[in-house]
Design a protein around this motif. Structure first.
Motif, PDB file in Angstrom:
ATOM      1  N   LEU A 276       0.873  -1.164   0.095  1.00  0.00           N
ATOM      2  CA  LEU A 276      -0.105   0.016   0.258  1.00  0.00           C
ATOM      3  C   LEU A 276       0.911   1.503   0.113  1.00  0.00           C
ATOM      4  O   LEU A 276       1.383   1.719   1.043  1.00  0.00           O
ATOM      5  CB  LEU A 276      -0.866  -0.052   1.390  1.00  0.00           C
ATOM      6  CG  LEU A 276      -1.631   1.443   1.262  1.00  0.00           C
ATOM      7  CD1 LEU A 276      -2.759   1.295   0.092  1.00  0.00           C
ATOM      8  CD2 LEU A 276      -2.706   1.150   2.711  1.00  0.00           C
ATOM      9  N   PRO A 277       0.967   1.928  -1.257  1.00  0.00           N
ATOM     10  CA  PRO A 277       1.901   3.377  -1.434  1.00  0.00           C
ATOM     11  C   PRO A 277       0.788   4.403  -1.206  1.00  0.00           C
ATOM     12  O   PRO A 277      -0.333   4.203  -1.499  1.00  0.00           O
ATOM     13  CB  PRO A 277       2.490   3.006  -2.639  1.00  0.00           C
ATOM     14  CG  PRO A 277       1.119   2.390  -3.419  1.00  0.00           C
ATOM     15  CD  PRO A 277       0.581   1.325  -2.619  1.00  0.00           C
ATOM     16  N   GLU A 278       1.413   5.229  -0.285  1.00  0.00           N
ATOM     17  CA  GLU A 278       0.731   6.491   0.031  1.00  0.00           C
ATOM     18  C   GLU A 278       1.309   7.727   0.043  1.00  0.00           C
ATOM     19  O   GLU A 278       2.755   7.706   0.144  1.00  0.00           O
ATOM     20  CB  GLU A 278      -0.285   6.519   1.490  1.00  0.00           C
ATOM     21  CG  GLU A 278      -1.162   5.234   1.474  1.00  0.00           C
ATOM     22  CD  GLU A 278      -1.895   5.135   2.796  1.00  0.00           C
ATOM     23  OE1 GLU A 278      -3.068   5.760   3.007  1.00  0.00           O
ATOM     24  OE2 GLU A 278      -1.359   4.720   3.695  1.00  0.00           O
ATOM     25  N   ALA A 279       0.881   8.669  -0.243  1.00  0.00           N
ATOM     26  CA  ALA A 279       1.608   9.965  -0.489  1.00  0.00           C
ATOM     27  C   ALA A 279       0.963  11.123   0.343  1.00  0.00           C
ATOM     28  O   ALA A 279      -0.509  11.245   0.301  1.00  0.00           O
ATOM     29  CB  ALA A 279       1.945  10.393  -1.865  1.00  0.00           C
ATOM     30  N   THR A 280       1.742  12.101   0.990  1.00  0.00           N
ATOM     31  CA  THR A 280       1.124  13.527   1.457  1.00  0.00           C
ATOM     32  C   THR A 280       1.981  14.250   0.676  1.00  0.00           C
ATOM     33  O   THR A 280       2.699  14.275  -0.225  1.00  0.00           O
ATOM     34  CB  THR A 280       1.547  13.454   2.929  1.00  0.00           C
ATOM     35  OG1 THR A 280       2.897  13.484   3.153  1.00  0.00           O
ATOM     36  CG2 THR A 280       0.653  12.090   3.883  1.00  0.00           C
TER      37      THR A 280
END
Length: 233
Positions: free
Chosen positions: A109-113
């Protein structure tokens, strides 16, 4: 590279933990147990204590890098290569599910802020069939597959490969052919694609350098983004 490593007994989610604080530019967090493990599309990741590798990586977001999809694919390559060192036969179902014998063993699960990239990885190490019975798709673990695994060794190998493939990807050096070589979906396959608006069958033409799935439906070429579609055989 200066890497901060945090080992926790219990956490809600290793990804959420990294979102909450201002950690070092490269931080790795592991947990023996997740009370609210996360999967793609808001699904829950089954995370009983001492059964899996639950690990997340935080990187400072480089300027002008937005291709989280390609990073998702390259991370899957790095992890699949670790697992294939234990036994051959691990493949990647686009974009980043890792399977063996048709069953899912690892999710990413890749996520970005605004200023962070966080990559969460869950690998089923010692789960029993009963513990995985509630999974949304058929799942397995290394122990079910009778593959011997040492959590510490696998953690070290995964950490090395994830950081290496992250660096290759953000520097533009990752070659999509590495993903194609491990992909469950191959050129010429007939697949079923489901979006929010439609469901259709298409022929796979391959993957482009940004990680999009290229398919043909009734003579029309479609460039498909992993976040918008699901694929079935």
């Amino acid at each position: 590279m200066n890497i901060k490593i945090i080992n926790l007994e219990t956490v809600d989610s290793t990804n959420e933990f990294l979102k909450r604080e201002n950690f070092s530019p490269v931080t790795v967090v592991t947990a023996k147990n997740q009370t609210n493990g996360k999967g793609r599309r808001g699904k829950k990741w089954i995370s009983p204590k001492n059964r899996g590798l639950y690990i997340s990586f935080l990187f400072r977001k480089p300027d002008n890098f937005e291709n989280l999809q390609l990073l998702s694919l390259s991370t899957a390559v790095g992890v699949a290569k670790v697992l294939n060192r234990l036994r051959s036969g691990f493949t990647i179902k686009w974009p980043n599910d890792i399977l063996i014998n048709g069953r899912k063993i690892c999710g990413i699960l890749p996520e970005a802020t605004r200023d962070k990239i966080i990559i969460g990885i869950g690998i089923n190490l010692y789960h029993t069939a009963e513990e995985l019975a509630g999974a949304d798709i058929p799942a397995t673990s290394l122990s079910i597959e009778k593959i011997k695994a040492d959590r510490k060794v696998i953690t070290e190998m995964v950490t090395d490969n994830v950081i290496s493939y992250y660096q290759k990807t953000v520097s533009g050096e990752f070659n999509i052919a590495e993903f194609e070589n491990l992909s469950l979906i191959q050129k010429g396959d007939e697949i079923t694609i489901k979006t929010e608006k439609e469901k259709f069958t298409a022929k796979v033409l391959g993957f482009d350098r940004e990680g999009f799935l290229i398919a043909e439906k009734d003579g029309e070429i479609k460039r498909l983004f992993a976040g918008e579609v699901s694929v079935r055989f």
